[in-house]
Design an enzyme around this catalytic site. Structure first.
Site, PDB file in Angstrom:
ATOM      1  N   LYS A  77      46.134  55.124  52.896  1.00 30.83           N
ATOM      2  CA  LYS A  77      46.332  56.768  52.087  1.00 30.83           C
ATOM      3  C   LYS A  77      44.669  57.227  53.229  1.00 30.83           C
ATOM      4  CE  LYS A  77      43.685  55.251  48.564  1.00 30.83           C
ATOM      5  NZ  LYS A  77      43.824  55.266  46.065  1.00 30.83           N
ATOM      6  N   HIS A 116      37.745  57.989  33.577  1.00 28.39           N
ATOM      7  CA  HIS A 116      38.565  58.337  33.966  1.00 28.39           C
ATOM      8  C   HIS A 116      39.616  57.440  34.394  1.00 28.39           C
ATOM      9  CE1 HIS A 116      41.636  60.828  35.988  1.00 28.39           C
ATOM     10  NE2 HIS A 116      41.157  60.152  36.936  1.00 28.39           N
ATOM     11  N   SER A 146      31.777  51.896  36.361  1.00 25.97           N
ATOM     12  CA  SER A 146      30.931  51.671  37.897  1.00 25.97           C
ATOM     13  C   SER A 146      29.516  51.257  38.394  1.00 25.97           C
ATOM     14  CB  SER A 146      30.816  53.488  38.431  1.00 25.97           C
ATOM     15  OG  SER A 146      30.368  53.925  37.560  1.00 25.97           O
TER      16      SER A 146
END
Ligand code: NAD
Length: 321
Positions: A67, A138, A199
């Site tokens: 990826k 998110h 985060s």
């Protein structure tokens, strides 16, 4: 070579397909059939972007690839694009020829949610009824949506550093018909399962906030310096991870290991529980903790799965290459 564009992923990929792909590849990692390559992550000195590669090879599933992508912090404001951008490239392990290029943005959220779900399936108490969410960004919505399918949850409780974001997860609970309640961090002791997906660079969830028998999935810490839970919680808990090397360097376990509170050998692979070579939870009052750091093989597994679905539905774009 086949192309599956980002715009097709939402209609093709199911949570169940992501779950199955991730569970299988975790098992392959633990049995030595699949391994991740060293991660490359670079600040490229342009647009403040972080760019890198996560790759691996699954000899059991014959999935080879990487990826490529990262984080472009100015995308949304400047261009109306999402800040996280990634693409998965798959290669034929017999020839080295590229076999597929797949949009990786939605897949990243689905495979990350699948990882915590796999941990809940294998480590949470069967009678878990209350799920606690720390984080409401998110990823959190994807996490909760997938987790609610793993047990008969009767209540969702949530805490977020930015309380104004809590409606993001309340909406998911409502859609699933499960009541939602905002709590303070000490209210998390009511939860049987806790998912932390923030985060943060400092712990929110302290050891005293976690009751006996709880399963905690720490999903936000994927970089050196990030931290979501108190290091002492990893001493109280039996710790599992996707990949031990990542867990102790960039995952949640990095802090407990650096402080000498636990050793690398105290961290077990979730795949070993799936394979039955590790007993996993052994009592109803044990605290289990999954340190989900995110590995390239997860991305390859869900990408390979979505390519199969795209071929079945005649959506994959074939190009001569
Ligand atoms: P986001 O920006 O949408 O949400 C961030 C969340 O962190 C919000 O809930 C916010 O309130 C919270 N937060 C911010 N600062 C905080 C602080 N100081 N203390 C406590 N909470 C704080 O981000 P996202 O896309 O939901 O990603 C969340 C985290 O998950 C990121 O750290 C990301 O790198 C990580 N992530 C991990 C994997 C994996 O495989 N493990 C995969 C994707 C993303």
């Amino acid at each position: 070579m086949l192309i599956v564009p980002e715009r097709e992923i939402a209609d093709l990929m199911t949570r169940q397909a992501a779950f199955d792909a991730v569970e299988k590849v975790f098992a392959a990692m633990a049995s030595g059939d699949a391994y991740n390559f060293p991660v490359v992550r670079e600040a490229i000195g342009h647009e403040d972007a972080l760019y890198g590669f996560k790759g691996g090879f699954d000899r059991a599933g014959l999935t080879l690839g990487l990826k490529a992508g990262g984080y472009w912090p100015n995308n949304l404001e400047k261009r109306g694009l999402i800040n996280h951008q990634s693409t998965v490239f798959l290669f034929d392990p017999d020839t080295g020829k590229p076999s597929a290029m797949v949009g990786g943005n939605l897949l990243t959220a689905l495979r990350t949610a699948a990882a915590s779900s796999v941990s809940i399936k294998h480590l949470a108490r069967a009678d878990a009824t209350v799920i606690g969410m720390i984080g409401a960004g998110h990823q959190a919505a994807f996490q909760l949506r997938a987790a609610l399918e793993q047990r008969k949850f009767e209540k969702v409780i949530g805490w977020n550093y930015h309380p104004e974001m809590l409606p993001n997860i309340e909406k998911v609970a409502n859609e699933a018909g499960v009541p939602f309640e905002a709590v303070e961090l000490d209210g998390m002791s009511e939860a049987d399962v806790i998912i932390s997906i923030t985060s943060a660079f400092a712990p929110s969830l302290m050891a005293e906030h976690v009751g006996p028998g709880t399963h905690v999935a720490c999903m936000g810490t994927d970089t050196k310096g990030k931290q979501e839970v108190e290091a002492a919680l990893l001493v109280k808990a039996t710790v599992f991870t996707d990949e031990v090397a990542q867990s102790v360097t960039i995952g949640e376990a990095q802090h407990a290991v650096a402080q000498g509170l636990i050793k690398e050998s105290d961290v077990a692979q979730l795949g070993a529980v799936i394979n039955g070579t590790n007993p996993g939870r052994t009592s109803g009052d044990q605290i289990t903790l999954f340190d989900g750091t995110g590995v390239g093989l997860q991305d390859l597994a869900v990408a390979a799965s979505v390519v199969d679905l795209a071929v079945q539905k005649g959506i994959a774009i074939k190009v001569d290459f």
